[in-house]
Design a protein around this motif. Structure first.
Motif, PDB file in Angstrom:
ATOM      1  N   PRO A 201       0.821  -1.217   0.000  1.00  0.00           N
ATOM      2  CA  PRO A 201       0.000   0.000   0.000  1.00  0.00           C
ATOM      3  C   PRO A 201       0.855   1.267   0.000  1.00  0.00           C
ATOM      4  CG  PRO A 201      -0.914  -1.603   1.529  1.00  0.00           C
ATOM      5  CD  PRO A 201       0.400  -2.169   1.061  1.00  0.00           C
ATOM      6  N   GLN A 202       0.506   2.201  -0.880  1.00  0.00           N
ATOM      7  CA  GLN A 202       1.160   3.501  -1.037  1.00  0.00           C
ATOM      8  C   GLN A 202       2.555   3.425  -1.641  1.00  0.00           C
ATOM      9  OE1 GLN A 202      -0.503   6.503  -0.513  1.00  0.00           O
ATOM     10  NE2 GLN A 202      -2.192   5.028  -0.355  1.00  0.00           N
ATOM     11  N   ALA A 203       2.992   2.239  -2.056  1.00  0.00           N
ATOM     12  CA  ALA A 203       4.342   2.132  -2.628  1.00  0.00           C
ATOM     13  C   ALA A 203       4.450   2.884  -3.944  1.00  0.00           C
ATOM     14  CB  ALA A 203       4.713   0.661  -2.815  1.00  0.00           C
ATOM     15  N   LEU A 204       3.490   2.717  -4.826  1.00  0.00           N
ATOM     16  CA  LEU A 204       3.536   3.393  -6.121  1.00  0.00           C
ATOM     17  C   LEU A 204       3.518   4.906  -5.955  1.00  0.00           C
ATOM     18  CD1 LEU A 204       1.025   1.048  -7.926  1.00  0.00           C
ATOM     19  CD2 LEU A 204       3.388   1.398  -8.661  1.00  0.00           C
ATOM     20  N   GLN A 205       2.633   5.385  -5.102  1.00  0.00           N
ATOM     21  CA  GLN A 205       2.514   6.827  -4.879  1.00  0.00           C
ATOM     22  C   GLN A 205       3.808   7.386  -4.274  1.00  0.00           C
ATOM     23  OE1 GLN A 205       0.397   4.422  -4.100  1.00  0.00           O
ATOM     24  NE2 GLN A 205      -1.749   5.080  -4.218  1.00  0.00           N
ATOM     25  N   THR A 206       4.407   6.619  -3.366  1.00  0.00           N
ATOM     26  CA  THR A 206       5.651   7.064  -2.730  1.00  0.00           C
ATOM     27  C   THR A 206       6.785   7.134  -3.735  1.00  0.00           C
ATOM     28  OG1 THR A 206       4.964   6.127  -0.601  1.00  0.00           O
ATOM     29  CG2 THR A 206       7.321   6.540  -0.916  1.00  0.00           C
ATOM     30  N   ALA A 207       6.892   6.130  -4.584  1.00  0.00           N
ATOM     31  CA  ALA A 207       7.953   6.122  -5.592  1.00  0.00           C
ATOM     32  C   ALA A 207       7.809   7.297  -6.551  1.00  0.00           C
ATOM     33  CB  ALA A 207       7.934   4.805  -6.361  1.00  0.00           C
ATOM     34  N   ALA A 208       6.577   7.578  -6.951  1.00  0.00           N
ATOM     35  CA  ALA A 208       6.346   8.705  -7.858  1.00  0.00           C
ATOM     36  C   ALA A 208       6.689  10.026  -7.185  1.00  0.00           C
ATOM     37  CB  ALA A 208       4.896   8.704  -8.331  1.00  0.00           C
ATOM     38  N   ALA A 209       6.300  10.169  -5.925  1.00  0.00           N
ATOM     39  CA  ALA A 209       6.548  11.420  -5.207  1.00  0.00           C
ATOM     40  C   ALA A 209       8.035  11.640  -4.944  1.00  0.00           C
ATOM     41  CB  ALA A 209       5.770  11.427  -3.895  1.00  0.00           C
ATOM     42  N   LEU A 210       8.760  10.573  -4.622  1.00  0.00           N
ATOM     43  CA  LEU A 210      10.186  10.706  -4.340  1.00  0.00           C
ATOM     44  C   LEU A 210      10.995  10.980  -5.608  1.00  0.00           C
ATOM     45  CD1 LEU A 210      10.731   7.819  -1.750  1.00  0.00           C
ATOM     46  CD2 LEU A 210      10.766  10.276  -1.288  1.00  0.00           C
ATOM     47  N   ASN A 211      10.485  10.516  -6.750  1.00  0.00           N
ATOM     48  CA  ASN A 211      11.143  10.742  -8.042  1.00  0.00           C
ATOM     49  C   ASN A 211      12.584  10.230  -8.036  1.00  0.00           C
ATOM     50  OD1 ASN A 211      11.382  11.604 -10.714  1.00  0.00           O
ATOM     51  ND2 ASN A 211      12.083  13.647 -10.122  1.00  0.00           N
ATOM     52  N   ILE A 212      12.741   8.991  -7.560  1.00  0.00           N
ATOM     53  CA  ILE A 212      14.048   8.341  -7.541  1.00  0.00           C
ATOM     54  C   ILE A 212      13.982   7.073  -8.386  1.00  0.00           C
ATOM     55  CG2 ILE A 212      14.709   9.233  -5.268  1.00  0.00           C
ATOM     56  CD1 ILE A 212      13.910   6.473  -4.117  1.00  0.00           C
ATOM     57  N   PRO A 213      15.126   6.541  -8.814  1.00  0.00           N
ATOM     58  CA  PRO A 213      15.103   5.269  -9.526  1.00  0.00           C
ATOM     59  C   PRO A 213      14.524   4.149  -8.662  1.00  0.00           C
ATOM     60  CG  PRO A 213      17.183   6.365  -9.884  1.00  0.00           C
ATOM     61  CD  PRO A 213      16.475   7.144  -8.821  1.00  0.00           C
TER      62      PRO A 213
END
Length: 284
Positions: free
Chosen positions: A130-142
């Motif tokens: 849960p929230q992994a996709l949103q977190t990855a997009a927000a952090l904007n890291i590889p």
């Protein structure tokens, strides 16, 4: 097996760069008491930092820090415990010129680690928490998206494929599509075939022989087969620490087929093998 060129892509992290057109070695740093090969050896912060510095000296350009074992039957790690294992090591290593990757599936762990100085999210669960996709997009890291079915506790029961290579490609594509739809930039995606995860020895060797086919997905690739059980099986059932040469051979075969990054316990041996390959390629 088919020889493939490495992708022309560079990741930049402030003053650090990671040139994926050249083979790079990711050193494994398990800050856990129960990882399959080196559990407990680098659990304490001082031991973990010392081991990381040794791998940097041996030629690792990325250090992959993990606070939760994903071997079959591993104990569940509470969120705060994982943060407490990982973040102090990141803080200590952030002062050195090395790219720091975090081997976690927990969005809260990667958020804390990035704040402490980490650069890459390496997720064996392919951003399904849960929230992994949103977190990855927000952090904007590889982010490294790995193929696995189920969880480490159930994956061995799910190792059934019509054609393992084709199924892995299809299932990775599904996760890539979901990641892109969530706002993760294509430039930030790397794929990992997930050697040893929901795959038996026959699956792993077929996948290794056909690894070049994953280049059709269009993303840089990580190969992480270091000391895995299928390597040991090919060597007559030797234990993890006797799988060094077999692991190096597997990683060399991976790079020849387009893998930009190899995740290794035995950094110096892997770096040396890749230097020989690079020298040969320069001449040929």
């Amino acid at each position: 097996m088919q020889l493939m060129p490495l992708p022309q892509r560079t990741w930049t992290f402030g003053d650090l760069t990671l040139d994926l057109s050249q083979p790079q070695v990711m050193g494994i740093l398990n800050v856990t008491p129960d990882s399959f090969s080196d559990g407990g050896q680098h659990h304490a912060q001082a031991a973990a930092v010392q081991r990381a510095l040794q791998m940097i000296e041996e030629g690792a350009t990325v250090i992959d820090i993990g606070g939760e074992s994903t071997r079959p039957g591993a104990s569940v790690v509470e969120l705060q415990e994982e943060i407490d294992r990982v973040v102090p090591v990141v803080e200590a290593l952030a002062q050195y010129p090395v790219v720091l990757s975090i081997d976690t599936s927990q969005p809260q762990v990667i958020q804390a680690a990035v704040q402490a100085g980490a650069h890459i999210w390496n997720d064996v669960r392919a951003l399904t928490r849960p929230q992994a996709l949103q977190t990855a997009a927000a952090l904007n890291i590889p982010v490294i998206i790995m193929h696995m079915r189920g969880e480490p506790t159930t994956m061995n029961d799910l190792a059934h494929y019509n054609n393992v290579t084709e199924d892995v490609i299809q299932e990775l594509q599904q996760r890539i599509d979901v990641a892109l739809a969530a706002g993760i930039l294509p430039h930030n995606i790397m794929i990992d075939p997930g050697f040893g995860f929901a795959k038996d020895a026959e699956h792993n060797f077929k996948l290794l022989n056909e690894l070049y086919r994953l280049n059709a997905l269009g993303y840089p690739m990580l190969s992480g087969l270091s000391r895995k059980r299928f390597i040991g099986e090919a060597l007559g059932g030797v234990d993890a620490k006797q799988r060094v040469v077999g692991s190096v051979a597997g990683h060399l075969l991976s790079v020849q087929q387009g893998a930009s990054l190899v995740r290794a316990h035995d950094v110096r041996a892997t770096v040396d093998a890749l230097k020989v390959w690079q020298r040969m390629m320069q001449i040929c």
